[in-house]
Design a protein around this motif. Structure first.
Motif, PDB file in Angstrom:
ATOM      1  N   VAL A 104      32.428  37.258  43.619  1.00 45.64           N
ATOM      2  CA  VAL A 104      32.445  38.431  42.745  1.00 45.64           C
ATOM      3  C   VAL A 104      31.192  39.271  42.925  1.00 45.64           C
ATOM      4  CG1 VAL A 104      32.363  39.163  40.326  1.00 45.64           C
ATOM      5  CG2 VAL A 104      33.970  37.396  41.024  1.00 45.64           C
ATOM      6  N   THR A 154      31.339  41.890  45.912  1.00 47.70           N
ATOM      7  CA  THR A 154      32.555  42.672  46.151  1.00 47.70           C
ATOM      8  C   THR A 154      32.262  44.121  46.518  1.00 47.70           C
ATOM      9  OG1 THR A 154      33.688  41.296  44.523  1.00 47.70           O
ATOM     10  CG2 THR A 154      34.786  43.330  45.191  1.00 47.70           C
ATOM     11  N   TYR A 190      33.440  44.134  38.306  1.00 44.91           N
ATOM     12  CA  TYR A 190      34.275  43.881  37.139  1.00 44.91           C
ATOM     13  C   TYR A 190      33.424  43.951  35.880  1.00 44.91           C
ATOM     14  CZ  TYR A 190      37.188  42.115  40.918  1.00 44.91           C
ATOM     15  OH  TYR A 190      37.897  42.000  42.081  1.00 44.91           O
ATOM     16  N   ASP A 191      33.847  44.786  34.943  1.00 42.62           N
ATOM     17  CA  ASP A 191      33.126  44.944  33.671  1.00 42.62           C
ATOM     18  C   ASP A 191      33.803  44.086  32.619  1.00 42.62           C
ATOM     19  OD1 ASP A 191      31.709  45.691  31.482  1.00 42.62           O
ATOM     20  OD2 ASP A 191      32.355  47.793  31.476  1.00 42.62           O
ATOM     21  N   PHE A 192      33.275  42.877  32.426  1.00 42.04           N
ATOM     22  CA  PHE A 192      33.889  41.955  31.488  1.00 42.04           C
ATOM     23  C   PHE A 192      33.664  42.356  30.037  1.00 42.04           C
ATOM     24  CE2 PHE A 192      32.985  39.116  35.216  1.00 42.04           C
ATOM     25  CZ  PHE A 192      34.308  39.030  35.630  1.00 42.04           C
ATOM     26  N   SER A 225      33.740  33.385  35.862  1.00 39.56           N
ATOM     27  CA  SER A 225      33.117  33.924  37.074  1.00 39.56           C
ATOM     28  C   SER A 225      31.910  33.102  37.485  1.00 39.56           C
ATOM     29  CB  SER A 225      32.684  35.389  36.855  1.00 39.56           C
ATOM     30  OG  SER A 225      31.628  35.469  35.918  1.00 39.56           O
ATOM     31  N   SER A 233      39.232  36.907  45.072  1.00 35.48           N
ATOM     32  CA  SER A 233      40.491  37.588  44.749  1.00 35.48           C
ATOM     33  C   SER A 233      41.426  37.565  45.948  1.00 35.48           C
ATOM     34  CB  SER A 233      40.236  39.041  44.319  1.00 35.48           C
ATOM     35  OG  SER A 233      41.460  39.719  44.091  1.00 35.48           O
TER      36      SER A 233
END
Length: 445
Positions: free
Chosen positions: A46, A49, A418-420, A440, A209
């Motif tokens: 992650v 990416t 990715y904005d968790f 993650s 992914s």
């Protein structure tokens, strides 16, 4: 590129059909670079990416400008067997709108932009081998230098009208040597200089992914029809159609062969294996598809699928950190596809050259293929290693160990993929965001 088939008395005229076809093929080849970005982007963790996406996308920007300024002139101008030059093509400012590429029915502008897309994706292929650990600024400078010092001369050798490999008779329909061996050997040269990722062979480094990987592989497969069939530069004699068919056939065969290999060897059919096998088949058929029959394409794909699947494990045996298997797929696949021409060429496709299985018992074409493969592999490996060494000793190629461990996306791009924190509202949203963040971390994000 492949020689035109025309009667001496005929004067080529601009063909709107071939011109339109080649513009579409050029767009398809461009699509392959974003496809490669997704393919590589899904294969890394992650925290890397965005960096992988950017390494491909910046190649589009850098190579496009340099190709127009001087790259095309040096690659395809006439000068000598090792490098070309045409002053009219510097900046493309002295080229007429309907001025034709010599011997063909498409404008020079169309051939230039088609070849530009090849030049764009070739250095981008290298990025997968050095994932997780290279400064973005150093990568951008490396792309500019590598295009100039490595790609441009090799493209001239293989495809230039006076290139030594072209005149020798080395067959490379669409880039087995100039693109795939070139990029794969270049990747090996770089990783031998910059070293391994922190935690190589110790920490889990699984793809974050697999859906992104499959999406990227699908875009590559789709765009590759333009890459391969377009390399005949027209649709007048059926050779482009043969290449289109062989592209599909070899890719399917390689995917199935890779899956069978990993089922026997590791006990499972994986999505990563399916995607990687397809790419291996695409790589192997790129140089050979205009010279072999569909049955030959099945053999090329199947052999490449098994050989590349076996080759990706060599990095653990020999200790070089090829992050996303660029060496195992592109270099090995390019070598296999190029050499198998010497066995499976029928003499009924792009040329009359035949392979060992079709009557060439003196191995004439096979030795020519060996010459092209060996020269490109050696030159790219050494030149790429020297470039990486010089950059590493001057501006530095690698990010700091702390930045590599914490995440190259944040360190180099000030962003994350990715904005968790935006997973939803209320208590449920907070719990979901925390769960995703924890997940993650578990996969070494």
């Amino acid at each position: 590129m492949a020689p035109a088939i025309m009667l001496a008395a005929e004067a080529p005229k601009l063909s709107s059909a071939n011109t339109g076809f080649m513009l579409i093929c050029s767009a398809l080849v461009l699509l392959m670079t974003p496809g490669l970005a997704f393919f590589y982007g899904g294969m890394v963790r992650v925290k890397s990416t965005l960096n992988m996406l950017m390494m491909s996308f910046v190649s589009i920007g850098i190579v496009t400008i340099l190709w127009v300024l001087y790259g095309f002139s040096l690659a395809f101008g006439s000068s000598n067997g090792f490098i070309g030059f045409d002053s009219d093509w510097l900046g493309m400012s002295n080229v007429g709108l309907t001025e034709l590429w010599d011997g063909y029915t498409i404008p020079i502008f169309v051939f230039m932009v088609f070849q530009m897309m090849f030049a764009v994706i070739t250095p981008a292929l290298i990025s997968g081998a050095i994932a997780d650990r290279v400064k973005f600024s150093a990568w951008a400078l490396f792309v500019a230098l590598w295009l100039t010092i490595v790609y441009v001369p090799v493209a001239h050798w293989v495809w230039g009208a006076d290139g030594w490999a072209y005149k020798l008779g080395v067959i490379d329909f669409a880039g087995g040597t100039a693109v795939h061996i070139n990029a794969g050997a270049g990747a090996l040269g770089v990783i031998l200089v910059i070293g391994k990722r922190v935690g190589f062979k110790k920490d889990p480094m699984r793809p974050h992914s697999l859906p992104l990987v499959m999406l990227g592989a699908g875009l590559l497969w789709f765009g590759w029809f333009g890459f391969n069939a377009g390399s005949w530069l027209g649709n007048d004699d059926g050779v482009g159609a043969l290449m289109f068919v062989n592209t599909q056939v070899a890719t399917a065969a390689a995917m199935l062969a890779w899956l069978a290999y990993e089922k026997i060897r590791h006990g499972a059919f994986t999505t990563l294996g399916a995607a990687s096998g397809a790419v291996a088949g695409l790589v192997a058929i790129t140089p050979s598809g205009g010279a072999v029959s569909p049955l030959g394409a099945i053999a090329v794909g199947a052999i490449a699928g098994v050989a590349c699947a076996a080759a990706v494990g060599l990095k653990f045996r020999f200790g070089y950190d090829d992050s996303l298997d660029v060496v195992g797929v592109h270099m090995v696949g390019g070598i296999i596809g190029s050499l198998l021409i010497g066995f499976f060429a029928t003499g009924k496709g792009q040329s009359t050259a035949t392979g060992v299985f079709y009557g060439d018992h003196s191995f004439t074409q096979l030795w020519k293929q060996f010459a092209g493969v060996g020269a490109v592999l050696a030159y790219s490996l050494v030149a790429s290693a020297v470039l990486a060494f010089l950059l590493d000793k001057t501006i530095g190629m690698r990010v700091s160990e702390d930045d590599e461990v914490s995440g190259i996306d944040q360190a180099e791009h000030a962003e994350t993929a990715y904005d968790f924190s935006g997973a939803g509202g209320g208590v449920l949203g907070t719990v979901s965001a925390a769960a995703l963040a924890g997940s993650s971390k578990k996969v070494d994000a």
